[in-house]
Scaffold this motif. Sequence first.
Motif, short mmCIF file in Angstrom:
data_model
loop_
_atom_site.label_atom_id
_atom_site.label_comp_id
_atom_site.label_asym_id
_atom_site.label_seq_id
_atom_site.Cartn_x
_atom_site.Cartn_y
_atom_site.Cartn_z
N UNK A 23 25.50 9.28 -7.06
CA UNK A 23 26.24 9.51 -5.82
C UNK A 23 25.82 8.56 -4.70
N UNK A 24 24.56 8.11 -4.73
CA UNK A 24 24.11 7.21 -3.66
C UNK A 24 22.88 6.46 -4.13
N UNK A 25 22.72 5.27 -3.56
CA UNK A 25 21.54 4.45 -3.85
C UNK A 25 20.43 4.84 -2.90
N UNK A 26 19.22 4.93 -3.43
CA UNK A 26 18.07 5.31 -2.60
C UNK A 26 17.76 4.22 -1.59
N UNK A 27 17.25 4.63 -0.43
CA UNK A 27 16.85 3.67 0.61
C UNK A 27 15.60 2.94 0.14
N UNK A 28 15.58 1.65 0.30
CA UNK A 28 14.45 0.85 -0.14
C UNK A 28 13.20 1.15 0.70
N UNK A 29 12.02 1.11 0.07
CA UNK A 29 10.77 1.39 0.82
C UNK A 29 10.59 0.48 2.03
N UNK A 30 10.99 -0.79 1.91
CA UNK A 30 10.83 -1.72 3.02
C UNK A 30 11.66 -1.29 4.21
N UNK A 31 12.86 -0.76 3.96
CA UNK A 31 13.70 -0.32 5.06
C UNK A 31 13.15 0.94 5.71
N UNK A 32 12.66 1.86 4.89
CA UNK A 32 12.05 3.08 5.45
C UNK A 32 10.86 2.72 6.34
N UNK A 33 10.03 1.81 5.87
CA UNK A 33 8.86 1.40 6.64
C UNK A 33 9.27 0.72 7.95
N UNK B 113 0.81 -1.21 0.00
CA UNK B 113 0.00 0.00 0.00
C UNK B 113 0.85 1.26 0.00
N UNK B 114 1.96 1.23 0.74
CA UNK B 114 2.76 2.44 0.94
C UNK B 114 4.01 2.50 0.07
N UNK B 115 4.40 1.38 -0.54
CA UNK B 115 5.63 1.32 -1.30
C UNK B 115 5.82 2.42 -2.32
N UNK B 116 4.82 2.69 -3.19
CA UNK B 116 4.99 3.75 -4.20
C UNK B 116 5.27 5.12 -3.60
N UNK B 117 4.71 5.41 -2.43
CA UNK B 117 4.92 6.71 -1.80
C UNK B 117 6.28 6.82 -1.13
N UNK B 118 6.91 5.69 -0.85
CA UNK B 118 8.20 5.69 -0.15
C UNK B 118 9.38 5.48 -1.09
N UNK B 119 9.11 5.29 -2.36
CA UNK B 119 10.17 5.03 -3.34
C UNK B 119 10.84 6.33 -3.78
N UNK B 120 12.15 6.35 -3.79
CA UNK B 120 12.91 7.51 -4.24
C UNK B 120 13.91 7.04 -5.31
N UNK B 121 14.31 7.96 -6.16
CA UNK B 121 15.19 7.61 -7.28
C UNK B 121 16.65 7.58 -6.84
N UNK B 122 17.36 6.55 -7.29
CA UNK B 122 18.80 6.46 -7.02
C UNK B 122 19.56 7.40 -7.95
N UNK B 123 20.74 7.85 -7.49
CA UNK B 123 21.57 8.76 -8.28
C UNK B 123 22.96 8.15 -8.42
#
Length: 324
Positions: free
Chosen positions: A24-34, A12-22
Amino acid sequence: MSAEQMDELLSLLGPELTRQSTNYRAAIEPKQRLAVALRSCHVEPLLEDSISVNGPIGVVVAGLLGSLVSLAFSYRLGCTTVTNSVHMVCAAIEKKMMERFLPRPTEETWKEVAQGFWEKWNFPNCLGAIDGKHIVIQAPPRSGSQYFNYKKTFSIVLLALVDADYRFRVIQVGDFGRTSDGGVYAGSVLGKGMETKTLHVPTSTSLPGAAHLGEMPFVMVGDAAFPLKLYLMRPYSGKNLTHQKRIFNDRLSRARMVMENAFGIPASRWRIFHRRINLHPESVDKLVVAGCILHNFLLAPSENQRLLEEEEQQGRHMAPDRMV
């Protein structure tokens, strides 16, 4: 929370927690943020000797900072990242889950709630139990006495209407701690809607097994802090009550017990509500709303009973604060 519930929540929340990697750094995975956000709401403050700070204020700061630093170290994240994850998850829960797990009541849902109260608590024509809870916060700067309540702490007020299954049906968060439960109710959307009859409340009907008494309105039940209305019942006051009045008070108190349990269950699951929350009041509002939505999402009869028994054993039952 089971693995299946965690997976459903992530879907339910994954799309809202997804950020783009660059580059310079890899984005934090939605599962880890949750996971970080949920863990931060459950972690207890550390002991006062976790950080060397003197005085009673230092004890509070030590507990709050110690738990945050410990959590950030456990997940190998920065403290700011942990804080931002909490804000992101709370906003995502309110945006994606509010309509499904805390919808605006309709006439059909009101009837469903009334049927539940009659079957489980033997109180007919009941729309829910209403009460207020003080959420203790760190005193905001330059706020004066607006958040200062009668318990000598700073807080915001959660006003909630609960059904027979401990499910939040209507909530309002953010009123100043100095305001009484009756004052919060009078200025709330629920109070104004009931007064103007715009909340699709069912029309009056006869009580079960008492058709000879005529039609009776649907009502909410509250304590002595709330005003007596045609749609809001409160117990009889005084000591020298008749037998009939004592029976009524007993039935009303039994129906109101769901409110105390509804406050106790999320407090047992999210230990952050057992301590002073060191966030901006607006952030605390979002945190409380997210906690109420997650409470409805995780609602299960067996789990509720376990949490209530745990609260009673620890002597930390979160009964609602009253302002009479």
